[in-house]
Design a protein around this motif. Structure first.
Motif, PDB file in Angstrom:
ATOM      1  N   TRP A  84       0.829  -1.203   0.000  1.00 36.67           N
ATOM      2  CA  TRP A  84       0.000   0.000   0.000  1.00 36.67           C
ATOM      3  C   TRP A  84       0.865   1.256   0.000  1.00 36.67           C
ATOM      4  CZ3 TRP A  84      -1.397   3.871   3.739  1.00 36.67           C
ATOM      5  CH2 TRP A  84      -2.581   4.564   3.436  1.00 36.67           C
ATOM      6  N   SER A 122      -8.033  -1.778  -7.051  1.00 37.56           N
ATOM      7  CA  SER A 122      -8.888  -2.629  -6.222  1.00 37.56           C
ATOM      8  C   SER A 122      -9.742  -1.826  -5.260  1.00 37.56           C
ATOM      9  CB  SER A 122      -8.043  -3.654  -5.452  1.00 37.56           C
ATOM     10  OG  SER A 122      -6.980  -3.029  -4.773  1.00 37.56           O
ATOM     11  N   LEU A 123     -10.908  -2.379  -4.952  1.00 33.29           N
ATOM     12  CA  LEU A 123     -11.880  -1.739  -4.081  1.00 33.29           C
ATOM     13  C   LEU A 123     -11.617  -2.130  -2.638  1.00 33.29           C
ATOM     14  CD1 LEU A 123     -14.484  -0.144  -3.550  1.00 33.29           C
ATOM     15  CD2 LEU A 123     -15.775  -2.222  -4.116  1.00 33.29           C
ATOM     16  N   GLY A 124     -10.957  -1.235  -1.913  1.00 32.54           N
ATOM     17  CA  GLY A 124     -10.715  -1.442  -0.499  1.00 32.54           C
ATOM     18  C   GLY A 124     -11.606  -0.546   0.331  1.00 32.54           C
ATOM     19  N   SER A 125     -11.450  -0.615   1.637  1.00 32.03           N
ATOM     20  CA  SER A 125     -12.293   0.169   2.540  1.00 32.03           C
ATOM     21  C   SER A 125     -12.150   1.664   2.293  1.00 32.03           C
ATOM     22  CB  SER A 125     -11.930  -0.153   3.989  1.00 32.03           C
ATOM     23  OG  SER A 125     -12.101  -1.529   4.260  1.00 32.03           O
ATOM     24  N   ALA A 154     -12.572  -6.455  -5.873  1.00 30.97           N
ATOM     25  CA  ALA A 154     -12.409  -6.207  -4.433  1.00 30.97           C
ATOM     26  C   ALA A 154     -10.963  -6.466  -4.009  1.00 30.97           C
ATOM     27  CB  ALA A 154     -13.359  -7.092  -3.638  1.00 30.97           C
ATOM     28  N   ARG A 155     -10.513  -5.739  -2.986  1.00 27.95           N
ATOM     29  CA  ARG A 155      -9.137  -5.867  -2.510  1.00 27.95           C
ATOM     30  C   ARG A 155      -9.057  -7.034  -1.529  1.00 27.95           C
ATOM     31  NH1 ARG A 155      -6.232  -0.388  -0.924  1.00 27.95           N
ATOM     32  NH2 ARG A 155      -6.793  -0.065  -3.117  1.00 27.95           N
ATOM     33  N   GLU A 158      -8.071  -7.144   2.298  1.00 32.65           N
ATOM     34  CA  GLU A 158      -8.924  -6.621   3.358  1.00 32.65           C
ATOM     35  C   GLU A 158     -10.124  -7.513   3.648  1.00 32.65           C
ATOM     36  OE1 GLU A 158      -9.924  -2.529   2.869  1.00 32.65           O
ATOM     37  OE2 GLU A 158      -7.879  -1.930   2.381  1.00 32.65           O
ATOM     38  N   SER A 162     -13.609  -5.331   2.440  1.00 31.11           N
ATOM     39  CA  SER A 162     -13.621  -4.895   1.045  1.00 31.11           C
ATOM     40  C   SER A 162     -14.970  -5.188   0.399  1.00 31.11           C
ATOM     41  CB  SER A 162     -12.495  -5.585   0.277  1.00 31.11           C
ATOM     42  OG  SER A 162     -12.555  -5.260  -1.096  1.00 31.11           O
ATOM     43  N   GLN A 165     -17.914  -2.816   0.864  1.00 33.65           N
ATOM     44  CA  GLN A 165     -17.945  -1.545   0.134  1.00 33.65           C
ATOM     45  C   GLN A 165     -18.898  -1.597  -1.050  1.00 33.65           C
ATOM     46  OE1 GLN A 165     -16.350   0.770   1.885  1.00 33.65           O
ATOM     47  NE2 GLN A 165     -15.801  -1.022   3.137  1.00 33.65           N
TER      48      GLN A 165
END
Length: 287
Positions: A84, A122-125, A154-155, A158, A162, A165
């Motif tokens: 990250w 990617s779709l993280g928080s 999605a990530r 997490e 994730s 979300q």
């Protein structure tokens, strides 16, 4: 985009990733990074998208500092925290989405633009929170919304946070819709997984850039799962349009025009003008 143009221009010639043709760097930049020989659309950064789509000087970023979540202490070949931090340094972005306000064709709006360079978009928080805040800003300011998607999904680092979300952003977009405001999704290549299954396909109008691909799982996984060959051009923008999964397919050079016309129609609808008699949208869906 200016930095990217300078970078490409510094390299006299570049090879197209699709047809392998040699293209003069400055020509490719002038053509919005679309190969003049085969029409292949190169992947763009979030900043490049904003500079191409929004009116010059109109973008104002949403000032949010993302909070990093690593509840699993996830590690593969490197700890998630290290990946990250490296993504932040390499992309000069806080997270995989860049949000803010701006204008297209003089029409004000809120934008959320994803960047595939940041951990595959990617779709993280934090990404989900930033997009949700952007949607809430659009509601508060009574502005239309544009989300530009590019993501592997999605990530996974997490876990379930994730996946949550998907619902979070969906609820926010539904609230935006309840206020009678226009929302537009611009699908770019690639858009997969949890992003394709949530906000990328949960808006009033779905526009796909020519050559983009969208789906939940990739074609190889699907082919192996069902044990069958897939249709030609499966998950491509043209294939999706033929199946009614996207509303409009447009070349990159036409996107600003398409979005401007959609925003104009949305503004007239808010004022009580029947969009069905508005000639400005003629031919858009067939495009």
């Amino acid at each position: 985009m200016r930095a990217a143009v300078a970078e490409v221009s510094a390299v006299p010639w570049t090879r197209c990733g699709s047809c392998a043709a040699l293209v003069y760097g400055k020509r490719l930049a002038r053509n919005l990074f679309v190969c003049p020989e085969c029409g292949h659309h190169d992947r763009l950064t979030a900043s490049q998208r904003i500079e191409q789509l929004l009116d010059a000087g109109s973008f104002k970023p949403l000032l949010v500092e993302p909070v990093h979540f690593d509840i699993l202490g996830f590690t593969d070949t490197r700890p998630y925290t290290q990946r990250w931090e490296a993504a932040r340094q390499e992309t000069d972005l806080a997270e995989a989405v860049l949000c803010g306000t701006g204008a297209i064709g003089g029409h004000g709006l809120v934008v959320a633009v994803m960047d595939f360079r940041f951990l595959g978009g990617s779709l993280g928080s934090a990404v989900g929170e930033m997009i949700t805040l952007a949607v809430e800003l659009a509601v508060d300011e009574a502005l239309p919304l544009l989300i530009v998607s590019t993501s592997g999904g999605a990530r996974m680092q997490e876990g379930c946070l994730s996946l949550m979300q998907m619902a979070k952003t969906g609820i926010a977009i539904e609230r935006h819709r309840e206020h009678g405001l226009l929302s537009i999704s611009l699908v770019t290549d690639p858009t997969y997984g949890g992003v394709a299954a949530s906000f990328a396909t949960n808006t009033d109008v779905i526009v796909a850039e020519s050559g983009s691909r969208m789906g939940f799982a990739g074609p190889r996984v699907i082919r192996q799962t069902i044990g069958q060959e897939l249709p030609a051009e499966f998950q491509s923008s043209g294939f999706l349009a033929s199946k009614g999964q996207v509303d409009i397919v447009a070349d990159r050079t036409d996107l600003r025009t398409v979005l401007t016309r959609l925003l104009a129609v949305g503004r007239r609808t808010e004022r009580g003008v029947d969009p069905s008699i508005d000639s400005s949208i003629d031919g858009l869906v067939d495009g």
